[in-house]
Design an enzyme around this catalytic site. Structure first.
Site, mmCIF file in Angstrom:
data_model
loop_
_atom_site.group_PDB
_atom_site.id
_atom_site.type_symbol
_atom_site.label_atom_id
_atom_site.label_comp_id
_atom_site.label_asym_id
_atom_site.label_seq_id
_atom_site.Cartn_x
_atom_site.Cartn_y
_atom_site.Cartn_z
ATOM 1 N N GLU A 311 -1.033 1.478 5.232
ATOM 2 C CA GLU A 311 -1.625 0.204 4.812
ATOM 3 C C GLU A 311 -1.050 -0.953 5.629
ATOM 4 O O GLU A 311 0.150 -1.031 5.849
ATOM 5 C CB GLU A 311 -1.332 -0.004 3.324
ATOM 6 C CG GLU A 311 -1.821 -1.320 2.750
ATOM 7 C CD GLU A 311 -1.311 -1.536 1.338
ATOM 8 O OE1 GLU A 311 -1.920 -2.362 0.628
ATOM 9 O OE2 GLU A 311 -0.313 -0.900 0.949
ATOM 10 N N LYS A 372 -10.220 -2.505 -0.096
ATOM 11 C CA LYS A 372 -9.521 -2.186 -1.338
ATOM 12 C C LYS A 372 -10.235 -2.842 -2.521
ATOM 13 O O LYS A 372 -10.494 -4.044 -2.521
ATOM 14 C CB LYS A 372 -8.078 -2.673 -1.255
ATOM 15 C CG LYS A 372 -7.197 -2.251 -2.416
ATOM 16 C CD LYS A 372 -5.756 -2.701 -2.165
ATOM 17 C CE LYS A 372 -4.824 -2.234 -3.260
ATOM 18 N NZ LYS A 372 -3.437 -2.687 -3.023
ATOM 19 N N CYS A 418 -3.181 2.208 -1.226
ATOM 20 C CA CYS A 418 -2.022 1.887 -2.061
ATOM 21 C C CYS A 418 -2.256 2.193 -3.533
ATOM 22 O O CYS A 418 -2.514 3.311 -3.948
ATOM 23 C CB CYS A 418 -1.650 0.415 -1.822
ATOM 24 S SG CYS A 418 -0.192 -0.165 -2.700
#
Length: 546
Positions: A311, A372, A418
């Site tokens: 990330e 995300k 994540c």
């Protein structure tokens, strides 16, 4: 008029007694955190949950029960989330005033999620029925944490069973049917009843009054039922591990790159060129090793090579829009790979930052982009009721949700960034199931603490729930690969710059949980709660008839 001394003494004694009870609840809540990763000290649950259950059983008002449950939860979350302060310490000169808030603030926000089930438990009759109700309500409210802000279902109690190694492999297999929420329900029920059975047996031997299970018969029944459930769970686990086999095409040969870039360098934009070169060199070395593996392993001759960067690994904000040369360099150093999966920040057309991952083709072209969808509260997303600006620019823009990428010559992959991996039942596109999951993350914010290990347990549980292999690239660690059983294939430990080359196996058959999601654990919770209430109603009616 001055009150008599004995009234003053009585009032003072009540305050001291209340403070002792409050300290006890906070303390046993904090001790419960020892059951969670990375300690996994499960026996502590046989001590802490029965103590909480005893207080709830004796409670005569909902306020009394709510305070007990809330203080227990505050202690649990404050202790288990202590590492959140590390993220603030990276920029302590700027946010020094915020240091006390991450752990204690999150604990304060989450405490009502344990206070509510404790208070609602008073709807059921004191004794075993109230404990059954409480276990169902605890799990139900724990499941409800996905609705707090952008969601924060971190550290469900079921993750305590994700013990590293073969023992954990066996213990977590029931998640393929009931998910981590079902594991949580079983743990709470087991801790309450088995712990109380053992403690009541000890009290009986000491000649003291038993609390929940007064007779030896009742205690043996509880332990026998627990043994039956554990035996059934272990049988199901062993069946899945030995009788359910991967099917379909092999996964890719994943080259997982762990750059181990300190967060202070990333935040301060120090040495971006050196960071970029570090990733290029690691990638070139990893792809070369993957090619040798293909050449020496006939079964892998047709497997594609895919490399993963963590990330926000690219040290800049213009990789997507303005850096075609950078993309070409990445794929030139990774020559021989079918695709590169790169974590990077980007600006969208509305000048909002997005935490993204993109797939690069061998020529450096962009094959796919994923933004995300689940943003971290207070880190990437700022709740609108907070008056102070604590998230830069008010936070990031969220993406639409799970996707499956179909890249040329690569089995379908579900990208996850994540924190998204902690959301049980919400990590894949249900209409287009991938063959493997690619999780990119940067846990460097939280230091070498419990935080990255707790995060890792979620990755492992998602592999079991979905029956899919997972490749995980983490900036500072822990980078890892799991198969669809949640069995660890390879890893890079914390704090190392290294590469991981792993041939991912085929996916397992779609699990029961993958088909129905959180419906079964939800039904189990409702059964616990309703059975306690229905039984109570029957007892009340029979008492009235007498």
């Amino acid at each position: 008029m001055k009150r008599p001394a004995f009234f003053r003494a009585s009032s003072s004694e009540k305050r001291r007694s209340a403070l002792r009870r409050a300290a006890l609840m906070l303390g046993i809540g904090a001790l419960t955190a020892l059951a969670l990763p990375p300690v996994h000290f499960l026996p502590i649950l046989l001590f802490t949950f029965p103590m909480l259950g005893r207080v709830i059983n004796r409670a005569t008002t909902w306020k009394e029960a709510a305070w007990a449950g809330g203080l227990f939860g505050f202690g649990l979350y404050a202790a288990s989330l202590y590492w959140l302060v590390n993220a603030v310490m990276i920029r302590a000169e700027e946010f020094w005033w915020f240091v006390p808030f991450p752990s204690l603030g999150c604990a304060l926000i989450l405490a009502p999620m344990t206070a509510a089930p404790a208070a609602l438990s008073l709807l059921a009759r004191p004794g075993p029925r109230r404990m059954v109700f409480f276990a169902g309500a605890w799990t139900l409210f724990d499941m409800g944490r996905v609705f707090l802000f952008s969601g924060f279902p971190w550290n469900p109690l079921g993750s305590a069973l994700a013990i590293p190694g073969r023992v954990g492999d066996v213990l977590i297999q029931p998640a393929a049917w009931i998910g981590v929420d079902g594991l949580t329900l079983l743990l709470v029920l087991g801790a309450l009843f088995c712990g109380e059975a053992l403690q009541d047996a000890w009290r009986a031997r000491q000649g003291k009054q038993c609390v929940l299970l007064p007779t030896p018969t009742s205690r043996w029944r509880v332990l026998a039922l627990a043994a039956l459930i554990v035996g059934g769970g272990l049988s199901a686990s062993l069946f899945r591990l030995h009788a359910v086999h991967p099917s379909g095409e092999n996964g890719p040969i994943a080259v997982i790159v762990q750059g181990n870039v300190p967060e202070t360098e990333k935040v301060g934009h120090q040495n971006p060129r050196d960071i970029f070169l570090r990733y290029l060199r690691l990638t070139a070395s990893g792809v070369l090793q993957a090619q040798k593996l293909k050449q020496t392993t006939p079964a892998l001759a047709s497997s594609p090579i895919v490399f993963l960067w963590p990330e926000t690994s690219f040290p800049g904000y213009d990789l997507l829009q303005d850096s075609p040369r950078a993309r070409q360099l990445i794929m030139a150093w990774g020559a021989g790979a079918e695709a590169g999966i790169i974590g990077a920040l980007r600006l969208d057309t509305d000048n909002r930052y997005r935490n993204s991952v993109l797939a690069l083709a061998p020529d450096g072209g962009i094959e796919a982009v994923y933004d995300k969808a689940r943003l971290v509260p207070f880190g990437e997303y700022q709740p609108p009721f907070i008056p102070l600006q604590i998230v830069p620019q008010g936070g990031m823009a969220a993406g639409p949700g799970p996707q499956t990428w179909h890249l040329p010559n690569v089995p379908g992959v579900g990208p996850l960034i994540c924190y998204e991996v902690i959301f049980s039942g919400a990590v894949v596109d249900e209409k287009d199931r991938p063959r493997w999951l690619a999780n990119v993350t940067n846990d460097g914010w939280f230091g070498n603490s419990a935080g990255p290990r707790q995060h890792l347990s979620s990755v492992r549980l998602r592999a079991v729930e979905e029956g899919l292999p997972v490749a995980r690239a983490a900036n500072t660690g822990i980078s890892i690969a799991y198969d669809g059983y949640g069995h660890e294939l390879k890893r890079i430990n914390w704090g190392k710059a290294d590469i991981l080359i792993v041939a991912l196996p085929p996916a397992l058959k779609k699990t029961f949980f993958a088909q129905f999601g959180r419906i079964l654990p939800l039904i189990l919770c409702l059964i616990c709660m309703l059975s306690a209430l229905i039984t109570y109603q029957k007892d009340t009616k029979s008492t009235l008839k007498r």
